[in-house]
Design an enzyme around this catalytic site. Sequence first.
Site, PDB file in Angstrom:
ATOM      1  N   ARG B 296       0.824  -1.212   0.000  1.00  0.00           N
ATOM      2  CA  ARG B 296       0.000   0.000   0.000  1.00  0.00           C
ATOM      3  C   ARG B 296       0.860   1.264   0.000  1.00  0.00           C
ATOM      4  NH1 ARG B 296      -5.253  -2.038   3.639  1.00  0.00           N
ATOM      5  NH2 ARG B 296      -6.072  -3.249   1.884  1.00  0.00           N
ATOM      6  N   TYR B 440      -6.816   0.189  -6.625  1.00  0.00           N
ATOM      7  CA  TYR B 440      -6.273  -1.140  -6.276  1.00  0.00           C
ATOM      8  C   TYR B 440      -5.500  -1.167  -4.954  1.00  0.00           C
ATOM      9  CZ  TYR B 440      -1.994  -0.033  -9.199  1.00  0.00           C
ATOM     10  OH  TYR B 440      -0.874   0.500  -9.772  1.00  0.00           O
ATOM     11  N   GLU B 441      -5.151  -2.362  -4.511  1.00  0.00           N
ATOM     12  CA  GLU B 441      -4.583  -2.578  -3.158  1.00  0.00           C
ATOM     13  C   GLU B 441      -5.525  -2.052  -2.070  1.00  0.00           C
ATOM     14  OE1 GLU B 441      -2.154  -4.244  -1.882  1.00  0.00           O
ATOM     15  OE2 GLU B 441      -1.244  -4.865  -3.766  1.00  0.00           O
ATOM     16  N   GLY B 442      -6.821  -2.210  -2.279  1.00  0.00           N
ATOM     17  CA  GLY B 442      -7.808  -1.705  -1.318  1.00  0.00           C
ATOM     18  C   GLY B 442      -8.252  -0.327  -1.738  1.00  0.00           C
ATOM     19  N   GLN B 447      -9.350   1.915   2.737  1.00  0.00           N
ATOM     20  CA  GLN B 447      -8.227   2.466   3.521  1.00  0.00           C
ATOM     21  C   GLN B 447      -8.758   3.295   4.696  1.00  0.00           C
ATOM     22  OE1 GLN B 447      -5.177   1.505   2.721  1.00  0.00           O
ATOM     23  NE2 GLN B 447      -5.912   0.525   0.852  1.00  0.00           N
TER      24      GLN B 447
END
Lengths: 597, 597
Positions: B296, B440-442, B447
């Site tokens: 992240r 992406y990546e959450g 977040q």
Amino acid sequence: MPTYRAPVEDTLFLLFDVLGYERHANLPGFADAGRETVEAILAEAARLCERTLLPTNQAGDLAGCALGPDGSVKTPEGFRDAYRAFAEGGWIGLSAAPEHGGQGLPHLLTSVVNEYASSANMAFAMYPGLTQGAIAALTLHGSEEQKRTYLPRMVSGEWTGTMNLTEPHCGTDLGLIRTRATPAGDGSYRITGSKIFISSGEHDLTENIVHLVLARVDGAPAGTKGISLFVAPKRLVNPDGSLGARNGISCGSIERKMGIHGNATCVMNYDGAAAWLVGEENRGLAAMFTMMNEARLGVGVQGLSQSEVAYQNAAAYAKERLQGRALTGAKEPSRPADPIIVHPDVRRTLLSIKAFNEAARALILWTALKGDVARVSEDEREKREGDDHMSLMTPVIKGVITDVGFDNAVMAQQMFGGHGYIAEWGMEQFVRDARIAMIYEGANGVQAMDLVGRKLPRDGGRAVMAFFKEVDGFLADNAEDGALKPFTGPLRRAREDLQKATMWFMANAMGKPDNAGAGATDYMHLFGLVGLGYMWGRIAKAAVAKRAEGNGVAERMDAKLVAGRFFMERTLPETATRLARIAAGADTVMALPADAF
Amino acid sequence: MPTYRAPVEDTLFLLFDVLGYERHANLPGFADAGRETVEAILAEAARLCERTLLPTNQAGDLAGCALGPDGSVKTPEGFRDAYRAFAEGGWIGLSAAPEHGGQGLPHLLTSVVNEYASSANMAFAMYPGLTQGAIAALTLHGSEEQKRTYLPRMVSGEWTGTMNLTEPHCGTDLGLIRTRATPAGDGSYRITGSKIFISSGEHDLTENIVHLVLARVDGAPAGTKGISLFVAPKRLVNPDGSLGARNGISCGSIERKMGIHGNATCVMNYDGAAAWLVGEENRGLAAMFTMMNEARLGVGVQGLSQSEVAYQNAAAYAKERLQGRALTGAKEPSRPADPIIVHPDVRRTLLSIKAFNEAARALILWTALKGDVARVSEDEREKREGDDHMSLMTPVIKGVITDVGFDNAVMAQQMFGGHGYIAEWGMEQFVRDARIAMIYEGANGVQAMDLVGRKLPRDGGRAVMAFFKEVDGFLADNAEDGALKPFTGPLRRAREDLQKATMWFMANAMGKPDNAGAGATDYMHLFGLVGLGYMWGRIAKAAVAKRAEGNGVAERMDAKLVAGRFFMERTLPETATRLARIAAGADTVMALPADAF
């Protein structure tokens, strides 16, 4: 594939319950379009946009336009049929003068139809949209012969129109225009030069294209005072109205661009093209400016259109997509997960867009209504007030609704997670298409300077004072109404921030114009927030009244009141930050030498 | 074509003058990389990114990746050569363990190199970037045999790596994963299922690709507690290390998407693919989570990277583009118009981006430094504090720097007017590429919930209290420093807003979690503002000190102080609006039935 349902009910509520459309029944145009007619027109427009335009949107984005070796441009498949349906439905000339074949209805209704059409396919809607702009210019400034030659066939959609302003070295600063016009001796001119970013400049939808072109007559004064407006058709028109030879106008290339792929953005080369002066020599910029308010309002409508269609798809997805569980425990325990609309952050996002769209639509319709009043009223005072309002609010609508409309399209895309980034789902197209509205017809920074530098001080601040007076009147009239307290309280505070910012400019920007420039964008947004907040005040008042009527509208009115409260609680407080930035002034902004950037 | 110059000077200033890099010389890795080494490494990385990667960026966007009929994927022309240069330079393994062929240098330096590489070509940088993520996962959780088999060839760049998490029906909610793993009886498994959105899933850069895959072992518990992590190479590896047969893994399609066209986003089909368990059965999610902070942080770096390269090009354009005159009178009267950098609104825009970028870079480097300390320090307390900081700040960096980085790319694009919308100028690519980092990546909403729901309350709020303590210490230490007053005053006010928001959650969100959800995104941004404001405080302190040194750095330091003041005057006041939104709570947000959206 994205879906779209034209917000007809919301439009009717705004026109008839909020904005008092029927109070204008005495005006030409309005007299012919009472409630039943408006309902029928909007229902028909909705059908056309949902069924005929929408299906061409995604395919048009994918295919784009293609330039042939002969300089012809092929529009995406389906555009020709859609254009025929749009033209034959009489939508291009809905508000054009009856003597040119138009229906003479309020321009307000064209604004509504253009919102629906742009939501359904923005790139497509630009072809008739630019034609409407050219019709307005020729109607205002063309000679009788020019009107006779061009207007009926533009109004019917047989021909389209364009605006040719920009050149490679000049966008905002039209004083730098180099395209030359040489008198041919027979009353016509020969135009030579190159124009860029010409939307709908070349295409296969119609046999002829009527170009309006800014150029400099040989020997004209330098700068903006030496620019004239011309009409130059792609194919010359014989005296009997039949089409003659090709004019010296060609499309040199089309741009590969971020979005609106279905609309050809052309480099147009003028090579001794025959052209005729529109209006007076060297008064071309003034002629353009008289129609600029309307064109800019139209771009604001595009901002709303993408925000609306993106919202509708995001809301539908949020109700379908199953992922995770509600923070307060499973809402649909029998399914593998809850729909994501249970999540507060998803609702916050959707409400943020919804609350903006409904107020933005109100602000646009209110302003378009004032524009109609300014155009057709015979009451001088009402006319002047309408014109003041239109002039003041145009840069606000163009700048704020396209900025926030784009942000909203981005937020709606975000609801889809990774799918939002994939072309197939259609959300990223809304973002790419919405992006252009912040740029063309005067980049939004230019709108902000227009507001602060020209519209505010004009006539001793008459327009802005009238706006304050109207808001204050609303606040005074409703001060005791408990149901409206969640609206009047925040609106009063926001209005105070706007007044402080206005006073700050009066005290600090007259002697130091950089203070105006450094605060202009924040002021434009602050103004927009107060304008939208005022719209919510009026919507809420109407919703409370309508709710009492019963008639099964209570749920719909409650939803409006919730969206309005959201705006008041969450969006409007931004005025404080905007004011703080304005009051920071220009010192820091101007402190660095250019090399330090 | 866009240009790019890696901000090596700024990085060195942040590392050595602001963040006290050299105080960590006692730690492994740092010991081998003193100032001279770091300078040499960054200069070399800059050269590679500017000369080798940058030229592939625009061409790669235009060409995109192509899927062959045999399921092979061709990357854009030039990517293979660029990849070879990147791998042979040792950049993939810069921070990998020496026993696997890495250079064992601080991960901090990999962060810096990844910023430069992503600015030069984000789509390209994802190939080595995902490999670095896979290296980290195998290093932490792989068996000795797995490490021996895969790591040296991933570190050298001979093979790349991927992460296979998402399935069509499950993105955020990994508990819904359906991909199955069946024990083969020989210690290996056979994986069957379909994964989507797999970046770098198939390509022609290397002979083999090492896939890390989340799947559910037959009979595993439902939900997140039944998910295991596997390693499954595209081509099987023989005991002697040579490549064997193709595994049952194929790329079914690649996505047409908004941006990062140079990176293949694949649907990966597993059809009884041979795979080996990484770590313990049913502990796959935990294994993924241990590397998620780093991944992240890496996405936050991408947000900065696009903001930086977009800024550099916008600043250059603003100094070149002649249009209009300064509000205070012509600045370059001998030219047809002034460069647009004379306009306050242009400077406001540029400063807004510049002031963000410099503080964002500081926040990233500070956090990466803490991450290194957490990883290699032998002092338990320092280690724990580093880990606390890294965990707390990761969602803030990912969410805020990608959100604002995207907004900044949009603002930079706006500087170009119509040219910004045209592909040829490259600005719209930065916008399209930057957009994915918010997803992406959450997705950034996730977040925000990670910050509010997990990171804040963890260990009784230990991490957030440490952050407040550090900021308060800085404010107390510098309370009397007149030169820092323009920084400490606004920082103190912003910090108070953050504290009020934190207290509001403590009072209102424990019993009613929707209050946390409804305020999460605004809280994340409020936190980010205070974090960035604190960075500006430290940068300003260092700049004032360095300015006194002379050495010709005064102008550069003055520019920093101006940018910092801009941030304090114009960006930081946004904390008030964020706080107001948080304190509005969830009632209105949750009031509507789903059907009303």
